[in-house]
Design a protein around this motif. Structure first.
Motif, PDB file in Angstrom:
ATOM      1  N   ASP A  94     -25.133  47.421 -11.590  1.00 15.41           N
ATOM      2  CA  ASP A  94     -25.940  46.871 -12.680  1.00 15.41           C
ATOM      3  C   ASP A  94     -26.959  47.838 -13.276  1.00 15.41           C
ATOM      4  O   ASP A  94     -27.824  47.423 -14.057  1.00 15.41           O
ATOM      5  N   SER A  95     -26.928  49.109 -12.912  1.00 14.42           N
ATOM      6  CA  SER A  95     -27.854  50.085 -13.492  1.00 14.42           C
ATOM      7  C   SER A  95     -27.331  51.491 -13.232  1.00 14.42           C
ATOM      8  O   SER A  95     -26.373  51.686 -12.490  1.00 14.42           O
ATOM      9  N   GLU A 146     -25.452  50.523 -23.821  1.00 13.60           N
ATOM     10  CA  GLU A 146     -26.871  50.859 -23.667  1.00 13.60           C
ATOM     11  C   GLU A 146     -27.067  52.209 -22.983  1.00 13.60           C
ATOM     12  O   GLU A 146     -28.013  52.937 -23.272  1.00 13.60           O
ATOM     13  N   VAL A 202     -31.701  53.307 -16.368  1.00 11.46           N
ATOM     14  CA  VAL A 202     -31.216  52.360 -17.379  1.00 11.46           C
ATOM     15  C   VAL A 202     -30.684  51.118 -16.661  1.00 11.46           C
ATOM     16  O   VAL A 202     -29.924  51.231 -15.699  1.00 11.46           O
ATOM     17  N   SER A 203     -31.089  49.939 -17.137  1.00 12.12           N
ATOM     18  CA  SER A 203     -30.639  48.703 -16.495  1.00 12.12           C
ATOM     19  C   SER A 203     -29.335  48.219 -17.133  1.00 12.12           C
ATOM     20  O   SER A 203     -29.244  47.148 -17.709  1.00 12.12           O
ATOM     21  N   ALA A 204     -28.315  49.049 -17.029  1.00 14.82           N
ATOM     22  CA  ALA A 204     -26.982  48.721 -17.521  1.00 14.82           C
ATOM     23  C   ALA A 204     -25.996  49.574 -16.740  1.00 14.82           C
ATOM     24  O   ALA A 204     -26.351  50.645 -16.250  1.00 14.82           O
ATOM     25  N   LYS A 207     -33.565  50.343 -25.746  1.00 17.49           N
ATOM     26  CA  LYS A 207     -33.035  49.138 -25.088  1.00 17.49           C
ATOM     27  C   LYS A 207     -32.555  49.458 -23.673  1.00 17.49           C
ATOM     28  O   LYS A 207     -31.778  50.392 -23.470  1.00 17.49           O
ATOM     29  N   ASP A 208     -33.051  48.697 -22.718  1.00 28.58           N
ATOM     30  CA  ASP A 208     -32.654  48.759 -21.306  1.00 28.58           C
ATOM     31  C   ASP A 208     -33.087  50.017 -20.557  1.00 28.58           C
ATOM     32  O   ASP A 208     -32.711  50.201 -19.403  1.00 28.58           O
TER      33      ASP A 208
END
Length: 143
Positions: free
Chosen positions: A89-90, A115, A107-109, A25-26
């Motif tokens: 945001d990443s 995540e 990672v987009s978190a 995920k992400d």
């Protein structure tokens, strides 16, 4: 290949491993490269030019990490296990992957989001399971 030579990322295509990481995920992309910045493999969907720039930049960060090890009272020249680049945001996680190799994962978190911990754990599990295959042989110097 001789019977004694361990398959390494510079002799075998490890794209499948990196693409499998992007199924978490992400997780956006993954790049495996040598400690001197040569791309060994990258996840599907990532343009090779981007992989080359990531390898060059991340290689520099890893070198800096070795250089400031004494600041953390670690033996000089000791390679970092992980470097975290926290972006809005990443984030990008850069891991020592094997002998002469480094693995970067985007990672987009944000760094504090769950995540990122999941992506980090999945990457560490991959590295522990495949470290010899994620390694790269020492390249000979040009004469």
């Amino acid at each position: 290949m001789s019977e004694q030579q361990q398959p390494t990322a510079d002799t075998h295509d490890m794209t499948w491993v990196l693409t499998r990481l992007t199924q978490e995920k992400d997780v956006l992309h993954a790049v495996l490269f040598t400690t001197d910045g040569l791309v060994l493999a990258h996840s599907e969907g990532l343009h090779r030019d981007v992989a080359d720039r990531v390898a060059a930049s991340s290689c520099s960060l890893f070198s800096l990490g070795r250089g400031i090890a004494e600041f953390a009272q670690t033996p000089a020249g000791e390679a970092p296990r992980k470097i975290i680049i926290d972006l809005p945001d990443s984030c990008v996680l850069v891991f020592g992957a094997g002998h002469n190799s480094v693995l970067a994962v985007s990672v987009s978190a944000e760094m504090t989001e769950p995540e990122v911990a999941v992506a980090s754990a999945a990457t560490i599990k991959t590295i522990k399971g495949l470290a010899p295959a994620l390694s790269a042989r020492t390249r000979a110097r040009a004469s």
